[in-house]
Motif scaffolding. Sequence first.
Motif, PDB file in Angstrom:
ATOM      1  N   TYR A  22       0.843  -1.201   0.000  1.00 35.75           N
ATOM      2  CA  TYR A  22       0.000   0.000   0.000  1.00 35.75           C
ATOM      3  C   TYR A  22       0.878   1.251   0.000  1.00 35.75           C
ATOM      4  CZ  TYR A  22      -4.951  -1.301   0.676  1.00 35.75           C
ATOM      5  OH  TYR A  22      -6.239  -1.716   0.491  1.00 35.75           O
ATOM      6  N   ASP A  23       1.878   1.239   0.898  1.00 37.05           N
ATOM      7  CA  ASP A  23       2.723   2.428   1.037  1.00 37.05           C
ATOM      8  C   ASP A  23       3.538   2.689  -0.232  1.00 37.05           C
ATOM      9  OD1 ASP A  23       1.741   2.725   3.594  1.00 37.05           O
ATOM     10  OD2 ASP A  23       3.399   1.651   4.541  1.00 37.05           O
ATOM     11  N   LYS A  24       4.026   1.624  -0.861  1.00 39.28           N
ATOM     12  CA  LYS A  24       4.845   1.805  -2.069  1.00 39.28           C
ATOM     13  C   LYS A  24       4.006   2.262  -3.256  1.00 39.28           C
ATOM     14  CE  LYS A  24       8.647  -1.188  -0.717  1.00 39.28           C
ATOM     15  NZ  LYS A  24       9.147  -2.588  -0.738  1.00 39.28           N
ATOM     16  N   VAL A  25       2.828   1.677  -3.383  1.00 38.99           N
ATOM     17  CA  VAL A  25       1.945   2.097  -4.482  1.00 38.99           C
ATOM     18  C   VAL A  25       1.522   3.557  -4.261  1.00 38.99           C
ATOM     19  CG1 VAL A  25      -0.328   1.727  -5.540  1.00 38.99           C
ATOM     20  CG2 VAL A  25       1.189  -0.218  -5.123  1.00 38.99           C
ATOM     21  N   ALA A  26       1.279   3.902  -3.002  1.00 40.26           N
ATOM     22  CA  ALA A  26       0.900   5.288  -2.703  1.00 40.26           C
ATOM     23  C   ALA A  26       2.006   6.239  -3.159  1.00 40.26           C
ATOM     24  CB  ALA A  26       0.650   5.436  -1.206  1.00 40.26           C
ATOM     25  N   GLU A  29     -11.818  -2.935 -14.626  1.00 40.06           N
ATOM     26  CA  GLU A  29     -10.459  -3.396 -14.336  1.00 40.06           C
ATOM     27  C   GLU A  29      -9.584  -2.904 -15.483  1.00 40.06           C
ATOM     28  OE1 GLU A  29      -9.261  -6.024 -12.007  1.00 40.06           O
ATOM     29  OE2 GLU A  29     -11.165  -6.292 -10.970  1.00 40.06           O
ATOM     30  N   LYS A  30      -9.561  -1.581 -15.632  1.00 40.84           N
ATOM     31  CA  LYS A  30      -8.852  -0.994 -16.764  1.00 40.84           C
ATOM     32  C   LYS A  30      -7.355  -1.171 -16.694  1.00 40.84           C
ATOM     33  CE  LYS A  30      -9.697   3.383 -17.867  1.00 40.84           C
ATOM     34  NZ  LYS A  30     -10.306   4.712 -17.588  1.00 40.84           N
ATOM     35  N   TRP A  31      -6.845  -1.227 -15.480  1.00 40.56           N
ATOM     36  CA  TRP A  31      -5.393  -1.242 -15.303  1.00 40.56           C
ATOM     37  C   TRP A  31      -4.841  -2.656 -15.238  1.00 40.56           C
ATOM     38  CZ3 TRP A  31      -2.644   3.357 -15.528  1.00 40.56           C
ATOM     39  CH2 TRP A  31      -3.450   4.505 -15.603  1.00 40.56           C
ATOM     40  N   ASN A  32      -5.734  -3.601 -15.290  1.00 39.52           N
ATOM     41  CA  ASN A  32      -5.323  -4.979 -15.503  1.00 39.52           C
ATOM     42  C   ASN A  32      -4.251  -5.462 -14.518  1.00 39.52           C
ATOM     43  OD1 ASN A  32      -5.364  -7.378 -16.871  1.00 39.52           O
ATOM     44  ND2 ASN A  32      -3.891  -6.723 -18.437  1.00 39.52           N
ATOM     45  N   LEU A  33      -4.558  -5.377 -13.243  1.00 42.16           N
ATOM     46  CA  LEU A  33      -3.560  -5.756 -12.234  1.00 42.16           C
ATOM     47  C   LEU A  33      -3.655  -7.244 -11.872  1.00 42.16           C
ATOM     48  CD1 LEU A  33      -3.863  -2.641  -9.884  1.00 42.16           C
ATOM     49  CD2 LEU A  33      -2.234  -3.046 -11.747  1.00 42.16           C
ATOM     50  N   PRO A  34      -2.514  -7.879 -11.649  1.00 45.10           N
ATOM     51  CA  PRO A  34      -2.518  -9.319 -11.344  1.00 45.10           C
ATOM     52  C   PRO A  34      -2.872  -9.604  -9.883  1.00 45.10           C
ATOM     53  CG  PRO A  34      -0.282  -8.475 -11.263  1.00 45.10           C
ATOM     54  CD  PRO A  34      -1.158  -7.310 -11.655  1.00 45.10           C
ATOM     55  N   ARG A  35      -3.141 -10.859  -9.583  1.00 48.33           N
ATOM     56  CA  ARG A  35      -3.360 -11.331  -8.199  1.00 48.33           C
ATOM     57  C   ARG A  35      -2.301 -12.376  -7.923  1.00 48.33           C
ATOM     58  NH1 ARG A  35      -6.917  -7.914 -10.113  1.00 48.33           N
ATOM     59  NH2 ARG A  35      -8.972  -7.853  -9.163  1.00 48.33           N
ATOM     60  N   ALA A  59       3.673  -4.394 -11.057  1.00 45.75           N
ATOM     61  CA  ALA A  59       2.699  -4.252 -12.152  1.00 45.75           C
ATOM     62  C   ALA A  59       2.157  -2.825 -12.177  1.00 45.75           C
ATOM     63  CB  ALA A  59       1.570  -5.266 -11.986  1.00 45.75           C
ATOM     64  N   VAL A  60       1.865  -2.293 -10.992  1.00 43.46           N
ATOM     65  CA  VAL A  60       1.362  -0.911 -10.918  1.00 43.46           C
ATOM     66  C   VAL A  60       2.418   0.034 -11.508  1.00 43.46           C
ATOM     67  CG1 VAL A  60       0.638   0.972  -9.398  1.00 43.46           C
ATOM     68  CG2 VAL A  60      -0.111  -1.356  -8.915  1.00 43.46           C
ATOM     69  N   LEU A  61       3.662  -0.201 -11.122  1.00 48.03           N
ATOM     70  CA  LEU A  61       4.752   0.651 -11.610  1.00 48.03           C
ATOM     71  C   LEU A  61       4.832   0.638 -13.140  1.00 48.03           C
ATOM     72  CD1 LEU A  61       7.255   2.358 -10.753  1.00 48.03           C
ATOM     73  CD2 LEU A  61       8.589   0.254 -10.925  1.00 48.03           C
ATOM     74  N   TYR A  62       4.762  -0.560 -13.724  1.00 51.77           N
ATOM     75  CA  TYR A  62       4.834  -0.668 -15.191  1.00 51.77           C
ATOM     76  C   TYR A  62       3.652   0.000 -15.869  1.00 51.77           C
ATOM     77  CZ  TYR A  62       8.789  -3.864 -14.695  1.00 51.77           C
ATOM     78  OH  TYR A  62      10.010  -4.398 -14.399  1.00 51.77           O
ATOM     79  N   ARG A  63       2.462  -0.218 -15.317  1.00 57.03           N
ATOM     80  CA  ARG A  63       1.271   0.396 -15.927  1.00 57.03           C
ATOM     81  C   ARG A  63       1.406   1.924 -15.909  1.00 57.03           C
ATOM     82  NH1 ARG A  63       1.142  -4.347 -16.076  1.00 57.03           N
ATOM     83  NH2 ARG A  63      -0.608  -5.713 -15.574  1.00 57.03           N
ATOM     84  N   ARG A 112       4.197   3.631 -15.882  1.00 59.98           N
ATOM     85  CA  ARG A 112       5.232   4.005 -16.867  1.00 59.98           C
ATOM     86  C   ARG A 112       4.684   3.999 -18.286  1.00 59.98           C
ATOM     87  NH1 ARG A 112      10.512   0.777 -15.078  1.00 59.98           N
ATOM     88  NH2 ARG A 112      11.024   2.043 -13.268  1.00 59.98           N
ATOM     89  N   GLU A 113       3.906   2.952 -18.590  1.00 60.70           N
ATOM     90  CA  GLU A 113       3.327   2.859 -19.943  1.00 60.70           C
ATOM     91  C   GLU A 113       2.383   4.023 -20.202  1.00 60.70           C
ATOM     92  OE1 GLU A 113       1.321  -0.910 -19.651  1.00 60.70           O
ATOM     93  OE2 GLU A 113       3.245  -1.941 -19.346  1.00 60.70           O
ATOM     94  N   HIS A 114       1.679   4.417 -19.141  1.00 54.87           N
ATOM     95  CA  HIS A 114       0.618   5.406 -19.301  1.00 54.87           C
ATOM     96  C   HIS A 114       1.131   6.840 -19.399  1.00 54.87           C
ATOM     97  CE1 HIS A 114      -3.460   7.018 -18.736  1.00 54.87           C
ATOM     98  NE2 HIS A 114      -2.855   7.968 -18.053  1.00 54.87           N
ATOM     99  N   GLY A 115       2.199   7.143 -18.654  1.00 51.13           N
ATOM    100  CA  GLY A 115       2.654   8.537 -18.580  1.00 51.13           C
ATOM    101  C   GLY A 115       1.964   9.277 -17.458  1.00 51.13           C
ATOM    102  N   LYS A 116       1.963  10.601 -17.549  1.00 51.35           N
ATOM    103  CA  LYS A 116       1.458  11.416 -16.430  1.00 51.35           C
ATOM    104  C   LYS A 116       0.036  11.032 -15.999  1.00 51.35           C
ATOM    105  CE  LYS A 116       1.406  16.304 -15.094  1.00 51.35           C
ATOM    106  NZ  LYS A 116       1.092  15.931 -13.743  1.00 51.35           N
ATOM    107  N   LEU A 117      -0.126  10.890 -14.693  1.00 57.33           N
ATOM    108  CA  LEU A 117      -1.426  10.444 -14.182  1.00 57.33           C
ATOM    109  C   LEU A 117      -2.326  11.626 -13.820  1.00 57.33           C
ATOM    110  CD1 LEU A 117      -0.242   7.680 -11.651  1.00 57.33           C
ATOM    111  CD2 LEU A 117      -1.136   7.299 -13.959  1.00 57.33           C
ATOM    112  N   LYS A 118      -3.585  11.512 -14.233  1.00 57.00           N
ATOM    113  CA  LYS A 118      -4.582  12.506 -13.792  1.00 57.00           C
ATOM    114  C   LYS A 118      -5.221  11.986 -12.508  1.00 57.00           C
ATOM    115  CE  LYS A 118      -6.029  14.068 -18.384  1.00 57.00           C
ATOM    116  NZ  LYS A 118      -6.068  12.884 -19.290  1.00 57.00           N
ATOM    117  N   THR A 119      -5.966  12.838 -11.826  1.00 55.50           N
ATOM    118  CA  THR A 119      -6.630  12.422 -10.582  1.00 55.50           C
ATOM    119  C   THR A 119      -7.486  11.184 -10.810  1.00 55.50           C
ATOM    120  OG1 THR A 119      -6.689  14.720  -9.967  1.00 55.50           O
ATOM    121  CG2 THR A 119      -8.103  13.265  -8.702  1.00 55.50           C
ATOM    122  N   LYS A 120      -8.196  11.180 -11.932  1.00 55.26           N
ATOM    123  CA  LYS A 120      -9.081  10.060 -12.260  1.00 55.26           C
ATOM    124  C   LYS A 120      -8.284   8.757 -12.379  1.00 55.26           C
ATOM    125  CE  LYS A 120     -10.675   9.182 -16.796  1.00 55.26           C
ATOM    126  NZ  LYS A 120      -9.677   8.323 -17.099  1.00 55.26           N
TER     127      LYS A 120
END
Length: 391
Positions: A215-219, A247-253, A271-275, A277-285
């Motif tokens: 949680y802390d790292k993803v945050a 499940e737009k970001w397609n995260l694994p379990r 996986a979150v990190l890669y998604r 990176r692929e996406h670029g700048k994140l909006k609030t949404k």
Amino acid sequence: MIILSIETSCDETAISVIRASGPITSPKFKVLGNALYSQVKIHEQYGGVFPNIAKREHQKNFIPLLKEALGEAGFLKQTTDNKLPTRGIQKILERETELLGEFLKFIPTIEKPPIDAIAVTFGPGLEPALWVGINGAKALGKIWNIPIVPIDHMEGHIVSALLSKNLKPKTKNFFKYPVLALLISGGHTELVLSKKILEYKTIGKTRDDAIGEAYDKVARMLGLPYPGGPEISKLAEKKRISGYKKEKWNLPRPMIHTHDYDFSFSGLKTAVLYRIREHGKLKTKDKEEIAFEFEKAVTEILIHKTKKAVEQYKPKSLIVGGGVIANTHIRKSITKMSEEFKGLALHIPTRELATDNSVMIGIAGYLRIKKFPKLLKSRKKIVAKGNATLG
Ligand code: KG4
Ligand code: ZN
């Protein structure tokens, strides 16, 4: 019996005084004094807990918290004729020089309090941090001639569910065995089975990151402050209320279907990190969606594994402890899952007792003394064990 308990395994320095009585299966507890200092603000700037900074802070806070806990219990009586065995204390606290100074200044000014035993966390946790509690306990034990009982931090988390709101005991509600405990925090993710009181078998644990750590790292990846659990949880909740289900970001379990009770959260975090990176700048949404989907993934993993363990081991009590149980979604999901099993009682400690504290260490201390009275006479050396495992 009056117990002084000390907890310094991670980033909370905590000292309490409890009064305990009664047999092991229906004990009574009263919290007489409870002092806790969270270092979270200090570690915040580094985005995580640094062992040596934690050690320094524990040393700094030990005497003020001891004073507070003893004061609350009404045990703080001034004296002028207390002579300290200074040399012995210097030896015990030779690596905690900051604490040594405060100790020698304060302890000779008070009378010996009516304490029968000191319970202290010996592990698991950060060793430099654990040593502050252990050596502080040893120094007090020496001066006041009080026995010391070493306690496993995880046992503390398990027995913390014995107290309800306002730290009042749940007398009529002692655990029915077997007990299954799911412990989820910044440092642990484990499933522990207990067939008899104070006997444990760790049936599964994380192979890499703890759930709170994930949680802390993803945050941090989402640019949210530390500790990230509550921050992600807020964003996820917002999305949940809006009815978002995708499940737009397609995260694994990771490891959800393995035939064991182990966990792994590192792959999910990557996986979150890669998604991102692929996406670029994140909006609030985007951040809200990621938070929602991440929380959904970790909850599914927790529920799946815990449910499987309930099916296999058929416990009568399910205890969930650790800071992550503050999470509303996880709490609701576990409650719902437990209701599917007739005769399974769910015990979740109050938020105050679910996160690291010393009351739980005192409770565990009392139960241990009741079960193994010889502990009070033991001369076994107490050492910090960073990777201690229950059972
Ligand atoms: O038990 P705890 O206070 O300390 C130890 O790690 O032992 O747990 C702290 C962890 C942190 O990782 C924090 O982010 C997480 O619990 N946490 C949460 C929530 N509140 C705290 N995680 C998810 N949702 C929350 N609401
Ligand atoms: Zn803990």
